[in-house]
Design a protein around this motif. Structure first.
Motif, PDB file in Angstrom:
ATOM      1  N   GLY A  85       0.828  -1.208   0.000  1.00 53.39           N
ATOM      2  CA  GLY A  85       0.000   0.000   0.000  1.00 53.39           C
ATOM      3  C   GLY A  85       0.855   1.248   0.000  1.00 53.39           C
ATOM      4  N   PRO A  86       0.216   2.372   0.041  1.00 51.08           N
ATOM      5  CA  PRO A  86       0.960   3.628  -0.065  1.00 51.08           C
ATOM      6  C   PRO A  86       1.989   3.831   1.041  1.00 51.08           C
ATOM      7  CG  PRO A  86      -1.361   3.995   0.492  1.00 51.08           C
ATOM      8  CD  PRO A  86      -1.216   2.564   0.119  1.00 51.08           C
ATOM      9  N   GLN A  87       1.707   3.311   2.233  1.00 52.83           N
ATOM     10  CA  GLN A  87       2.655   3.577   3.316  1.00 52.83           C
ATOM     11  C   GLN A  87       3.749   2.530   3.428  1.00 52.83           C
ATOM     12  OE1 GLN A  87      -0.887   3.456   4.701  1.00 52.83           O
ATOM     13  NE2 GLN A  87      -1.007   5.252   5.997  1.00 52.83           N
ATOM     14  N   TRP A  88       3.592   1.440   2.690  1.00 54.97           N
ATOM     15  CA  TRP A  88       4.623   0.404   2.769  1.00 54.97           C
ATOM     16  C   TRP A  88       5.878   0.885   2.062  1.00 54.97           C
ATOM     17  CZ3 TRP A  88       4.519  -4.206   5.348  1.00 54.97           C
ATOM     18  CH2 TRP A  88       3.279  -4.639   5.840  1.00 54.97           C
ATOM     19  N   LYS A  89       7.009   0.658   2.678  1.00 62.44           N
ATOM     20  CA  LYS A  89       8.283   1.003   2.034  1.00 62.44           C
ATOM     21  C   LYS A  89       9.047  -0.287   1.798  1.00 62.44           C
ATOM     22  CE  LYS A  89       9.205   4.681   4.939  1.00 62.44           C
ATOM     23  NZ  LYS A  89      10.161   5.496   5.676  1.00 62.44           N
ATOM     24  N   GLU A  90       9.422  -0.507   0.537  1.00 62.63           N
ATOM     25  CA  GLU A  90      10.094  -1.767   0.216  1.00 62.63           C
ATOM     26  C   GLU A  90      11.588  -1.555  -0.015  1.00 62.63           C
ATOM     27  OE1 GLU A  90       8.542  -5.191  -2.487  1.00 62.63           O
ATOM     28  OE2 GLU A  90       9.980  -4.052  -3.675  1.00 62.63           O
ATOM     29  N   PHE A  91      12.380  -2.456   0.549  1.00 60.00           N
ATOM     30  CA  PHE A  91      13.826  -2.398   0.371  1.00 60.00           C
ATOM     31  C   PHE A  91      14.338  -3.757  -0.090  1.00 60.00           C
ATOM     32  CE2 PHE A  91      12.729   0.660   3.604  1.00 60.00           C
ATOM     33  CZ  PHE A  91      13.378   1.811   3.180  1.00 60.00           C
ATOM     34  N   PHE A 103      16.551  -1.758   9.002  1.00 56.57           N
ATOM     35  CA  PHE A 103      15.557  -1.045   9.793  1.00 56.57           C
ATOM     36  C   PHE A 103      15.880   0.450   9.838  1.00 56.57           C
ATOM     37  CE2 PHE A 103      12.510  -3.850  12.191  1.00 56.57           C
ATOM     38  CZ  PHE A 103      12.743  -4.977  11.424  1.00 56.57           C
ATOM     39  N   LYS A 104      17.142   0.755   9.905  1.00 56.86           N
ATOM     40  CA  LYS A 104      17.571   2.161   9.917  1.00 56.86           C
ATOM     41  C   LYS A 104      17.151   2.821   8.610  1.00 56.86           C
ATOM     42  CE  LYS A 104      21.065   2.770  12.620  1.00 56.86           C
ATOM     43  NZ  LYS A 104      22.441   2.423  13.013  1.00 56.86           N
ATOM     44  N   ARG A 105      17.347   2.083   7.508  1.00 55.15           N
ATOM     45  CA  ARG A 105      16.971   2.601   6.198  1.00 55.15           C
ATOM     46  C   ARG A 105      15.470   2.916   6.156  1.00 55.15           C
ATOM     47  NH1 ARG A 105      19.450  -1.526   2.449  1.00 55.15           N
ATOM     48  NH2 ARG A 105      21.407  -0.870   3.394  1.00 55.15           N
ATOM     49  N   ALA A 106      14.700   2.146   6.902  1.00 56.54           N
ATOM     50  CA  ALA A 106      13.252   2.362   6.924  1.00 56.54           C
ATOM     51  C   ALA A 106      12.867   3.401   7.978  1.00 56.54           C
ATOM     52  CB  ALA A 106      12.547   1.040   7.199  1.00 56.54           C
ATOM     53  N   GLY A 107      13.864   4.012   8.597  1.00 59.36           N
ATOM     54  CA  GLY A 107      13.589   5.048   9.586  1.00 59.36           C
ATOM     55  C   GLY A 107      13.300   4.495  10.969  1.00 59.36           C
ATOM     56  N   LEU A 108      13.737   3.260  11.230  1.00 55.09           N
ATOM     57  CA  LEU A 108      13.447   2.620  12.517  1.00 55.09           C
ATOM     58  C   LEU A 108      14.736   2.331  13.259  1.00 55.09           C
ATOM     59  CD1 LEU A 108      10.918   0.088  11.034  1.00 55.09           C
ATOM     60  CD2 LEU A 108      10.291   1.884  12.676  1.00 55.09           C
ATOM     61  N   ASN A 109      14.622   2.189  14.576  1.00 59.66           N
ATOM     62  CA  ASN A 109      15.823   1.822  15.325  1.00 59.66           C
ATOM     63  C   ASN A 109      15.713   0.388  15.838  1.00 59.66           C
ATOM     64  OD1 ASN A 109      14.156   1.956  17.573  1.00 59.66           O
ATOM     65  ND2 ASN A 109      14.708   4.098  17.973  1.00 59.66           N
ATOM     66  N   ASP A 110      16.711  -0.024  16.582  1.00 51.85           N
ATOM     67  CA  ASP A 110      16.780  -1.422  17.023  1.00 51.85           C
ATOM     68  C   ASP A 110      15.648  -1.811  17.970  1.00 51.85           C
ATOM     69  OD1 ASP A 110      18.964  -1.666  15.478  1.00 51.85           O
ATOM     70  OD2 ASP A 110      20.442  -1.763  17.099  1.00 51.85           O
ATOM     71  N   ARG A 111      14.987  -0.829  18.527  1.00 52.36           N
ATOM     72  CA  ARG A 111      13.877  -1.124  19.428  1.00 52.36           C
ATOM     73  C   ARG A 111      12.801  -1.953  18.695  1.00 52.36           C
ATOM     74  NH1 ARG A 111      11.127   0.729  24.011  1.00 52.36           N
ATOM     75  NH2 ARG A 111       8.884   0.409  23.694  1.00 52.36           N
ATOM     76  N   GLN A 133      16.819 -10.442  -1.468  1.00 53.17           N
ATOM     77  CA  GLN A 133      15.483 -10.613  -0.893  1.00 53.17           C
ATOM     78  C   GLN A 133      14.884  -9.235  -0.618  1.00 53.17           C
ATOM     79  OE1 GLN A 133      16.445 -13.113   2.490  1.00 53.17           O
ATOM     80  NE2 GLN A 133      15.750 -14.937   1.400  1.00 53.17           N
ATOM     81  N   LYS A 134      13.560  -9.225  -0.448  1.00 52.45           N
ATOM     82  CA  LYS A 134      12.890  -7.944  -0.238  1.00 52.45           C
ATOM     83  C   LYS A 134      12.233  -7.875   1.134  1.00 52.45           C
ATOM     84  CE  LYS A 134      12.099  -6.343  -4.894  1.00 52.45           C
ATOM     85  NZ  LYS A 134      12.986  -7.249  -5.621  1.00 52.45           N
ATOM     86  N   MET A 135      12.252  -6.683   1.687  1.00 46.42           N
ATOM     87  CA  MET A 135      11.593  -6.476   2.958  1.00 46.42           C
ATOM     88  C   MET A 135      10.788  -5.179   2.869  1.00 46.42           C
ATOM     89  SD  MET A 135      13.372  -6.894   6.647  1.00 46.42           S
ATOM     90  CE  MET A 135      14.005  -8.535   6.441  1.00 46.42           C
ATOM     91  N   SER A 136       9.525  -5.257   3.279  1.00 47.16           N
ATOM     92  CA  SER A 136       8.661  -4.072   3.239  1.00 47.16           C
ATOM     93  C   SER A 136       8.251  -3.691   4.649  1.00 47.16           C
ATOM     94  CB  SER A 136       7.401  -4.358   2.424  1.00 47.16           C
ATOM     95  OG  SER A 136       7.746  -4.764   1.134  1.00 47.16           O
ATOM     96  N   PHE A 137       8.251  -2.414   4.892  1.00 49.40           N
ATOM     97  CA  PHE A 137       7.936  -1.903   6.230  1.00 49.40           C
ATOM     98  C   PHE A 137       6.691  -1.035   6.166  1.00 49.40           C
ATOM     99  CE2 PHE A 137      11.977  -2.917   8.308  1.00 49.40           C
ATOM    100  CZ  PHE A 137      12.805  -3.122   7.198  1.00 49.40           C
TER     101      PHE A 137
END
Ligand SMILES: [Zn+2]
Length: 457
Positions: A85-91, A103-111, A133-137
């Protein structure tokens, strides 16, 4: 008594078990590429990893056709794999990436990683990310609320956050399966012949493994030998994504023809048989470790290396690096898995025909090893170590027949497991059409190709 060593390669044979064949199949991830690298007994056949997975298979020569099998859309759960969807970010996972970097790339930290791992047991699979491989956040207000990890074309893992924390779900898509045919004649090597026939290398190896008890692919292969193989090709939404099992195959070596067909019995155990229902391999592998050196032979009057006293050595020792996988040499049921005095971590398997095998000094047990667990020939049951009375990492292997200990290297191994009489009718009903398909292909290539070209099947 060394003539009891089967003609086929033990290493090759070890791969025949269903579990390992699965490792060769494209749907599996490349967690076990070493299996593939190790299993090349075929001259000139050197395969690194599962490269063919990414390489499109060359259009085969005229002699190869593809025929559609009545595709069984067995209650396939329809899941659209990428409803990003629009808010999903795929890497896409890059070389050198780890979870923290992604996770950092997606704007997230280790928490967020910590929360995932503490809430959802499926998160442990995130440790195995591989480049490509792909990961979407899905990130809302700076918080991770959803994660999709695309493991392969068929497998993915999704995580969703609710008020109770993250929950994970494994999704496996079922591919459409068609049968493909390939055939070839050996000129220089089996590998080259397979390549010319348009076969992915792991498939060529799988075929060699099926016939590995009858044909020595290192020594017996001659110019003019030929083969035919019918196997599964997997498609997802019309796109070819890989190949599955060999269904039926034929190999002519020095004028003698061997045939094999895959059959899954009532208990769900799959193996290869001759068309009249005899097993393609022996009931036992000669050795539980591939390519291991015997460091100490069976000897009922040996001086013990640790105790320094005369003490019978009731088995064969195989020196191998700590952590080397140990395979069950035959089908059976685990009757013991645990610590056993000087044997250290030990697995004992009860087989049919009064046979018991014992595997000692293990560093660790394979998952699921407990009393009562069923194992198939070739299944990994544990890993080489030096627990108990051992001077260094090695496997101590024992072979008992009717309660008597025998030399594992020379004991005559029981003949191939054939189809149970009670199941013969079912076997014939299932496998005859498959063999007929293979034969039909042989007797009339041109017709088969024409049929395929007119798209009327
Ligand atoms: Zn030993």
């Amino acid at each position: 008594m060394l003539e009891h060593v089967p003609r086929g390669h033990l290493a090759a044979a070890a791969l025949v078990s269903t579990g390992l064949i699965a490792a060769l199949s494209i749907t599996d991830d490349a967690k076990r590429p070493s299996v593939i690298t190790q299993s090349t007994n075929i001259p000139g056949l050197e395969i690194q990893g599962i490269e063919t997975q990414a390489t499109p298979i060359a259009i085969p020569p005229v002699e190869s056709i593809i025929q559609e099998v009545a595709a069984k859309p067995e209650k396939t759960v329809v899941i659209t794999p990428e409803p990003v969807g629009p808010q999903w970010k795929e890497f896409t996972v890059q070389n050198g990436d780890n979870l923290s970097i992604l996770f950092k790339r997606a704007g997230l930290n280790d928490r967020a990683i910590y929360e995932l791992f503490s809430d959802a047991k499926e998160a442990k699979d995130l440790r195995h990310i591989r480049p490509g491989q792909k990961m979407s956040f899905l990130v809302e207000d700076g918080r991770l609320t959803g994660l999709k990890y695309i493991i392969s074309e068929l497998d993915s893992l999704t995580f969703e956050r609710s008020s109770k924390g993250f929950s994970g779900k494994q999704i496996t898509l079922k591919p459409d399966v068609k049968y493909a045919f390939r055939q070839g004649t050996i000129d220089s090597s089996l590998y080259m012949a397979g390549k010319r026939a348009g076969m992915p290398s792991p498939l060529t190896m799988e075929m060699a493994n099926i016939f590995g008890w009858d044909i020595d692919f290192a020594l017996d292969i001659q110019k003019g030998d030929s083969f035919k193989v019918m196997y599964e090709e997997q498609f997802l939404k019309g796109k070819k994504i890989g190949f599955g099992k060999v269904i039926a195959a034929e190999f002519t070596n020095g004028g003698k023809t061997f045939k094999a067909v895959r059959y899954t019995d009532k208990d769900g155990h799959s193996a290869y048989y001759t068309p009249d229902g005899r097993g393609m391999h022996k009931a036992f592998l000669r050795t539980p470790i591939e390519f291991a050196r015997i460091s100490s032979h069976f000897n009922l009057a040996r001086k013990h290396p640790v105790l320094h006293i005369i003490r019978a050595h009731k088995g064969t020792d195989y020196a191998a690096a700590r952590g080397t996988p140990i395979r069950a040499t035959g089908n059976g049921k685990v009757s013991f898995a645990g610590r056993k005095g000087g044997y250290g971590n030990t697995v004992i398997i009860q087989h049919g025909q009064g046979i018991q095998t014992l595997y000692g000094h293990m560093n660790a047990f394979a998952k699921g090893m407990r009393s009562g667990a069923r194992v198939s020939q070739g299944d990994v049951i544990g890993y080489v170590g030096s627990t108990g009375l051992a001077s260094g990492p090695h496997l101590h292997y024992e072979f008992h027949v009717n309660g008597q200990v025998r030399n594992p290297v020379t004991v005559p191994l029981p003949k191939a497991i054939g189809i149970d009489k009670a199941e013969l009718a079912r076997f014939n009903e299932t496998t005859r059409p498959l063999i007929a398909k293979l034969d039909q292909f042989k007797s009339n290539n041109r017709l088969a190709v024409a049929k395929n070209n007119s798209n009327d099947n």
